[in-house]
Every structure is written in structure tokens, then in C-alpha cells.
Scaffold this active site. Structure first.
Site, mmCIF file in Angstrom:
data_model
loop_
_atom_site.group_PDB
_atom_site.id
_atom_site.type_symbol
_atom_site.label_atom_id
_atom_site.label_comp_id
_atom_site.label_asym_id
_atom_site.label_seq_id
_atom_site.Cartn_x
_atom_site.Cartn_y
_atom_site.Cartn_z
ATOM 1 N N ASP A 216 50.370 20.487 57.285
ATOM 2 C CA ASP A 216 50.221 20.657 55.892
ATOM 3 C C ASP A 216 51.650 20.503 55.159
ATOM 4 O OD1 ASP A 216 47.597 21.618 56.433
ATOM 5 O OD2 ASP A 216 48.268 23.753 56.590
ATOM 6 N N ASP A 255 47.083 16.398 57.295
ATOM 7 C CA ASP A 255 46.122 17.501 57.036
ATOM 8 C C ASP A 255 46.086 17.904 55.529
ATOM 9 O OD1 ASP A 255 44.324 19.302 57.849
ATOM 10 O OD2 ASP A 255 45.445 20.488 59.157
ATOM 11 N N ASP A 259 47.043 24.719 52.280
ATOM 12 C CA ASP A 259 46.084 25.490 53.203
ATOM 13 C C ASP A 259 46.255 27.060 53.363
ATOM 14 O OD1 ASP A 259 44.700 23.208 53.377
ATOM 15 O OD2 ASP A 259 44.801 23.239 55.535
ATOM 16 N N ARG A 311 37.608 19.376 49.899
ATOM 17 C CA ARG A 311 38.266 20.634 49.927
ATOM 18 C C ARG A 311 39.153 20.833 48.699
ATOM 19 N NH1 ARG A 311 40.747 20.867 56.373
ATOM 20 N NH2 ARG A 311 38.473 20.212 57.296
#
Length: 438
Positions: A216, A255, A259, A311
Site C-alpha cells: 500500500d 494494492d 489500508d 473500496r
């Protein structure tokens, strides 16, 4: 009843929406970071305002604001950033210019790995689709990935503030990992292209298999009291949309952008700009309640999600307050969903502004990942030139079974003033992102 909001009304409402005033901890003089509005402010000494989301719970979030002069550094290289993060805390780290690894993907290769050999070894026509890759090329891929991880994953310890100087601070190709830490602030930085040189093929992931990447831009794992504010996240000149297809699936080198997983708690993500990305913000990474139940309390407010595909965020277990965000979804973007209603999730979504291309189905704004309900109120939808209220749950339920319930079971109390949804597009467009902090 649907209603149309005029431009004059939007402009009037936007004047009411501005970022909240920030607290500042006392300390020695430090570099001034430009606010982007024509005046200077020492962002390193600013702390999260009281009541500004879940990160203000309890002791609040002050980062390294109380750091003595000896613990204040300005960094211009990856090596300097790594050294500053390893230095005594509390610490303030000012990022100047562009920080990036000085190595390329070729420098990490070991064990005889090559993408061509990897593709040949694990082509489903050769390897099949029932088992994950193993053998010499997978071992070489993993060893090469470990070398990249050692270079680009930098741990952020407790009591740290990392802020960009001016409006041009960039961290490119680096994964900031806030791991088992408490009290961290990351602000006013553009994060670009934390690309995995060695994605892993998993033919058992979904019906068709998937390429999975490791990094990330910012990973928050097992950490508490984290504030990510006025940052910009993008893939730079290496967008997901430009990646090839291998085995009929996108070669995914990115990714998440931000997160928040592994039992993290008390996080506020505010006034950030997330752009041109696929998997953007994951809150909770497992359906196992042992790690995450009762945690993952996150506030997501006044962020700009532009051309991001999914997301936004996807949530498991957490009480997540999603308010006053601006979602901008072009009609040809490949958009999948905005809010992912996962197992045990308790999303409270209010006064968000959704601007959709005509080809985007409003029912796709929600996706059921095993959740049961959420609260959604005060949200508005713009399609073409028309702005009207949208009941996210009712619109979703009209086209899906089983229905989602409309009560998340809690009401947020830690938040800034909640702006009228109609004002969000202008206020967030003007103030979100790096270089625009007051």
C-alpha cells in the site's frame, strides 16, 4: 421528493464548509510548511483537533508535536527518511522534495526469477487452476519480493509526525507501514506508485484467478490514534489502467492507497485526495472476529475519491463514520462500488456527494460483502446537471437480494461540523489534497 440545487445555492453552501481550526503544541521553531493559501503554518506542531473523528478519542492524536529540537529533521532522500524514522522519539519529520528508492525492479531480482519464466511455469494451461504456484520460479519471485520489501517498506513508530514542506512533497515507490504504533500523524504529502515488482499469481483467487500485489502507500496495522490528512494518493505515471492482462486477468502491481487492518483502532482520514486507482481503502482484512471485533473505529471525512474503482472504503467489523466525502465516478471508469458492507461492519454514511456518469448504476454505490446493515442519510446524487437526494439502502435493495438493513446500530458523536451534502463537491474540490492544508 427530488429537488434540483442551483449553482448559486451550491456556492452559498460552500462558503460554510471549510477545514476545522487545528491545535498546535508548543515547541521550538521549525520549518514553515506552506498552507497552499498564501500563508505559512508549522504543520509539524499541529495536532488533531478535539472531536475530529475517531482518532480524537481518549488521549487524542498529537503525533510528534512535542518533540524537542533534537528530534526534528528535514529529509530529502529515502535513506534520510529511514534514518529519521529510526531516530529517538517523539519525532517530527519534514519531507522536502521527492523521496524515492534509488533501486529499480531489476536490482531486486534474485534466484533466477524472470516474468517470462514465471508466466510460462504457471500458465493455467500448464499449471492448472486448483493449486497456488510453487517451485523454483515461485521461490525466486518470493525471494526477489523480499529484497524489494526490505528496501521500500519503512516502519513508522509511535509518537511520529510526518509532514510535507510546501505543496510539492512527494513519497514515491515507498510503503509507509504504521505497525503496532500509537499516535501518528501523516499530512500534506503526495504518495505515488508504490508498485510491486513481483506480483503473485493465484489461480484459486475467485473464479478466474487474480494477480495480487503486496504494498500500500500507507498501511496501518495493529495501530491506534492515527491521523492521515490532506494527502494526495495516485499511481503517478504508472496507472492500474495501463497494466497488461496475463492469463486473462489484470496484472495488478498496486494494492491499497490507505489500508487500515489487523486490529487497528481510532483512525481519522480527512481531506485527502484519492485518484485513478482500483483498490483504494480497506478497513479490516479478515472475516475472523478474533482480531478485529470491537476495533477498526475509523472516521473518513471530506475526502475526494476521483476515478477510484472500489473500496471507498470496504469495511469489516468497524464502526466507520463516512461523511462529507465527494465521490466522482466517470461513466467509463470500470467502477465497481463505493461502500463495501462487510462482515460485522457498522457503516454510518451521511451527507456525502456522489457525482456519477450516466452509465453508472446508483445501485452499485453499495456492495454487500457479507454485512447486514448500514445507516445512510443526507446523501445526494448528481447525474448530468441534476442534484437530488439518494437513499443508498433503498436504491441498493431495489435491485439486490437479500436486502440490507438501514440501521448500523450506533450514532457517531466524534466529528467536526457536518456540512450540507450539496456543499461538499465545491469545498472538497477546493481544499482536499496535499498542498491545500490550512
Amino acid at each position: 421528493m427530488k429537488r434540483t440545487v442551483t449553482l448559486a445555492a451550491l456556492l452559498s453552501l460552500a462558503a460554510l464548509a471549510a477545514p476545522p481550526a487545528l491545535a498546535a503544541a508548543p515547541g521550538p521553531a521549525a520549518p514553515a510548511a506552506s498552507s497552499g493559501h498564501g500563508h505559512g503554518a508549522d504543520l509539524g506542531r499541529q495536532t488533531l483537533p478535539r472531536g475530529d473523528g475517531w482518532a480524537s478519542e481518549g488521549t487524542g492524536t498529537t503525533g510528534g508535536a512535542a518533540a524537542p529540537a533534537a528530534n526534528v529533521r528535514t529529509v530529502t532522500t529515502r535513506a534520510e527518511l529511514a534514518a529519521a524514522l529510526a531516530s529517538p522519539g517523539p519525532r517530527i519529520i519534514y519531507v522536502s522534495g521527492t523521496i524515492a528508492p534509488d533501486k529499480t525492479c531489476a536490482d531486486y531480482v534474485t534466484g533466477g526469477y524472470s516474468l517470462e519464466a514465471y508466466l510460462a511455469a504457471y500458465d493455467p494451461a500448464v499449471w492448472g487452476r486448483d493449486t497456488e504456484p510453487s517451485g523454483p520460479q515461485e521461490d525466486a519471485r518470493a525471494a526477489s519480493a523480499a529484497r524489494q520489501t526490505a528496501d521500500i517498506k519503512l516502519k513508522v513508530p509511535s509518537g511520529t509526525t510526518i509532514v510535507g514542506l510546501g505543496g510539492n512533497a512527494v513519497i514515491r515507490g515507498v510503503n509507509l507501514h504504521v505497525d503496532k504504533a500509537d499516535n501518528v500523524i501523516i499530512r500534506n504529502i503526495t504518495f505515488e506508485d508504490t508498485a510491486d515488482c513481483f506480483p503473485q499469481w493465484d489461480p484459486t483467487d475467485g473464479d478466474e484467478g487474480n494477480w495480487n500485489s503486496l504494498y500500500d502507500n500507507i498501511s496501518v496495522t495493529g495501530s491506534t490514534h492515527v491521523w492521515a490528512d490532506h494527502n494526495t494518493f495516485s499511481d503517478g505515471d504508472n496507472p492500474d489502467s495501463g497494466q497488461p492482462l496475463y492469463f486473462g486477468r489484470p496484472y495488478q502491481v498496486h494494492d491499497g492507497q490507505l489500508d487500515i487492518t489487523s486490529g487497528s483502532n481510532y483512525v481519522t482520514a480527512s481531506w485527502n485526495r484519492f485518484t485513478d486507482h482500483d483498490k483504494t481503502m480497506l478497513i479490516g482484512s479478515t472475516n475472523n472476529p478474533a482480531t478485529d471485533s470491537g476495533k477498526l473505529k475509523v472516521t473518513v471525512h471530506h475526502n475526494h475519491f476521483r476515478n477510484t474503482l472500489q473500496r471507498l472504503p470496504r469495511v469489516r467489523f468497524g464502526q466507520v463514520h463516512v461523511y462529507n466525502n465527494y465521490y466522482e465516478v466517470p461513466g467509463d471508469s470500470g467502477f465497481e462500488y463505493a461502500l463495501g458492507v462487510g462482515v460485522g461492519s457498522q457503516i454510518f454514511a451521511e451527507n456525502n456527494f456522489f457525482r456519477l456518469g450516466r452509465a453508472v448504476d446508483p445501485a452499485s454505490l453499495l456492495h454487500d460483502w457479507g454485512g447486514t446493515s448500514l445507516t445512510a442519510r443526507g446523501n445526494v446524487l448528481r447525474v448530468g446537471g441534476r442534484v437530488s437526494p439518494i437513499d443508498l439502502v433503498a436504491v441498493y435493495n431495489a435491485g439486490h437480494d437479500p436486502d440490507l438493513g438501514s440501521d448500523a446500530g450506533w450514532t457517531p458523536v466524534l466529528h467536526t461540523g457536518i456540512d450540507p451534502a450539496e456543499s461538499v463537491r465545491l469545498s472538497v474540490s477546493q481544499h482536499a489534497g496535499a498542498g491545500r492544508v490550512r
